[in-house]
Design a protein around this motif. Structure first.
Motif, PDB file in Angstrom:
ATOM      1  N   GLU A  16      77.907  35.004  16.674  1.00 63.93           N
ATOM      2  CA  GLU A  16      77.215  35.837  15.687  1.00 63.93           C
ATOM      3  C   GLU A  16      75.904  35.180  15.287  1.00 63.93           C
ATOM      4  O   GLU A  16      75.863  33.968  15.019  1.00 63.93           O
ATOM      5  CB  GLU A  16      78.107  36.016  14.455  1.00 63.93           C
ATOM      6  CG  GLU A  16      77.513  36.955  13.418  1.00 63.93           C
ATOM      7  CD  GLU A  16      78.448  37.128  12.249  1.00 63.93           C
ATOM      8  OE1 GLU A  16      78.071  37.824  11.284  1.00 63.93           O
ATOM      9  OE2 GLU A  16      79.568  36.574  12.301  1.00 63.93           O
ATOM     10  N   PRO A  17      74.806  35.939  15.281  1.00 69.08           N
ATOM     11  CA  PRO A  17      73.511  35.332  14.927  1.00 69.08           C
ATOM     12  C   PRO A  17      73.527  34.805  13.505  1.00 69.08           C
ATOM     13  O   PRO A  17      74.194  35.355  12.618  1.00 69.08           O
ATOM     14  CB  PRO A  17      72.525  36.502  15.085  1.00 69.08           C
ATOM     15  CG  PRO A  17      73.351  37.736  14.983  1.00 69.08           C
ATOM     16  CD  PRO A  17      74.677  37.372  15.570  1.00 69.08           C
ATOM     17  N   SER A  18      72.782  33.741  13.310  1.00 75.61           N
ATOM     18  CA  SER A  18      72.726  33.100  12.005  1.00 75.61           C
ATOM     19  C   SER A  18      71.985  33.993  11.005  1.00 75.61           C
ATOM     20  O   SER A  18      70.988  34.637  11.340  1.00 75.61           O
ATOM     21  CB  SER A  18      72.024  31.748  12.110  1.00 75.61           C
ATOM     22  OG  SER A  18      71.882  31.172  10.836  1.00 75.61           O
ATOM     23  N   LYS A  19      72.488  34.015   9.787  1.00 77.15           N
ATOM     24  CA  LYS A  19      71.868  34.805   8.721  1.00 77.15           C
ATOM     25  C   LYS A  19      71.040  33.938   7.779  1.00 77.15           C
ATOM     26  O   LYS A  19      70.587  34.404   6.732  1.00 77.15           O
ATOM     27  CB  LYS A  19      72.954  35.531   7.922  1.00 77.15           C
ATOM     28  CG  LYS A  19      73.749  36.532   8.740  1.00 77.15           C
ATOM     29  CD  LYS A  19      74.791  37.233   7.882  1.00 77.15           C
ATOM     30  CE  LYS A  19      75.586  38.241   8.707  1.00 77.15           C
ATOM     31  NZ  LYS A  19      76.622  38.929   7.883  1.00 77.15           N
ATOM     32  N   ARG A  21      68.025  32.595   8.255  1.00 79.37           N
ATOM     33  CA  ARG A  21      66.618  32.980   8.193  1.00 79.37           C
ATOM     34  C   ARG A  21      66.432  34.221   7.329  1.00 79.37           C
ATOM     35  O   ARG A  21      65.512  34.280   6.491  1.00 79.37           O
ATOM     36  CB  ARG A  21      66.084  33.236   9.596  1.00 79.37           C
ATOM     37  CG  ARG A  21      64.624  33.618   9.645  1.00 79.37           C
ATOM     38  CD  ARG A  21      64.142  33.819  11.066  1.00 79.37           C
ATOM     39  NE  ARG A  21      64.307  32.602  11.854  1.00 79.37           N
ATOM     40  CZ  ARG A  21      63.986  32.514  13.136  1.00 79.37           C
ATOM     41  NH1 ARG A  21      63.509  33.576  13.782  1.00 79.37           N
ATOM     42  NH2 ARG A  21      64.132  31.386  13.791  1.00 79.37           N
TER      43      ARG A  21
END
Length: 293
Positions: A16-19, A21
């Motif tokens: 899962e892409p990092s949140k 940013r």
């Protein structure tokens, strides 16, 4: 158990892409908005007054609009409002024409695929300087001392202010042209002037005309602001009405400004669409006849 089932590759679910940013960006945005509100010294607590005093002034302005336009003093109010709006439109049109004519050569000088890099850099710096100075400053510092109060100073201020924006947009349109016709014209031995006219300018002309029309819309709104300092137009009439707190007169002036602005936006938008999209002829509209043998 079959061999195919045992050798089937295992599907790995992507991480899962990092949140982080997005979260940091949202926090920074909230902090910037909060800091801007504090530095602006805005009295946000007075927003509740819009439900009391705001509606009162709105009622007084609407009351002037719905009165009989042929009765005194409303007939004079409507006459002055229309005259001031026509003057503002004239200022906007003259200013747009001045900015359009002067921005064309500057746009060519600012295009990287047309002029020398040194010329491009100098021209872009000039356009940036002109674009950052509001028309109000041009009118106060440069034009009002020379031409005095009136629509002449306002029209010239709008024209000078339009040079920076139109010149930049023209340069960007020139940099985005199809290089094929340019190379073909050079291979055919065309002169430099002919190449600029028939390969560069012919490609960007529809887009540049759309820029001019859009700037005309902006100048109509800006002309109302310039009238506050005495540069003519409906802004001067509006400033006088505010000075004497004639709310019914103010309502008529704002109504005329809104109606004319909407009409100009609608007409110029249709013209821009026609210029950019063309006449709308499709392949189904073209009828071909069989050629006899």
């Amino acid at each position: 158990m079959s061999t195919e089932a045992t050798t089937r590759p295992r599907v790995v679910r992507p991480a899962e892409p990092s949140k982080i940013r997005a979260t940091v960006g949202a926090i920074v945005l909230v902090l910037v908005v909060n800091a801007a509100g504090r530095f602006s010294n805005a009295a946000w607590g007075n927003l509740s007054d819009l439900l009391t005093d705001g509606w009162k002034y709105f009622y007084l302005m609407v009351k002037g609009v719905v009165q009989n336009p042929f009765s005194d003093p409303y007939s004079g109010y409507w006459t002055e409002a229309v005259k001031g709006m026509l003057e503002s439109i004239s200022m906007a049109w003259i200013g747009t024409m001045i900015g359009a004519v002067l921005s064309v050569p500057l746009g060519f000088l600012a295009a990287r695929n047309v002029a020398h890099p040194v010329v491009v850099q100098v021209t872009r710096v000039f356009l940036n300087i002109v674009r950052t100075i509001p028309e109000l400053i041009f009118a106060i510092i440069l034009l009002l001392p020379i031409f005095g109060f009136g629509p002449n100073a306002g029209a010239l201020a709008l024209g000078v202010g339009a040079i920076g924006t139109l010149g930049k947009l023209t340069a960007e349109a020139l940099e985005g042209i199809d290089p094929g016709p340019v190379e073909a014209a050079r291979a055919a031995g065309a002169s430099h002037g002919a190449i600029l006219r028939w390969t560069y300018w012919s490609q960007v002309l529809p887009e540049v005309l759309a820029f001019w029309l859009y700037r005309f819309e902006i100048n109509i709104r800006a002309s109302a602001i310039l009238g506050v300092i005495g540069a003519g137009g409906i802004g001067a009439v509006l400033n006088q009405a505010f000075r004497y707190r004639e709310w019914d007169y103010i309502g008529i002036l704002l109504f005329v400004i809104i109606v004319v602005t909407v009409l100009v936006d609608t007409i110029s938008g249709a013209v821009r669409h026609r210029i950019i999209a063309g006449t709308g002829v499709t392949d189904r509209d073209i009828v071909t006849e069989p050629v006899g043998l």
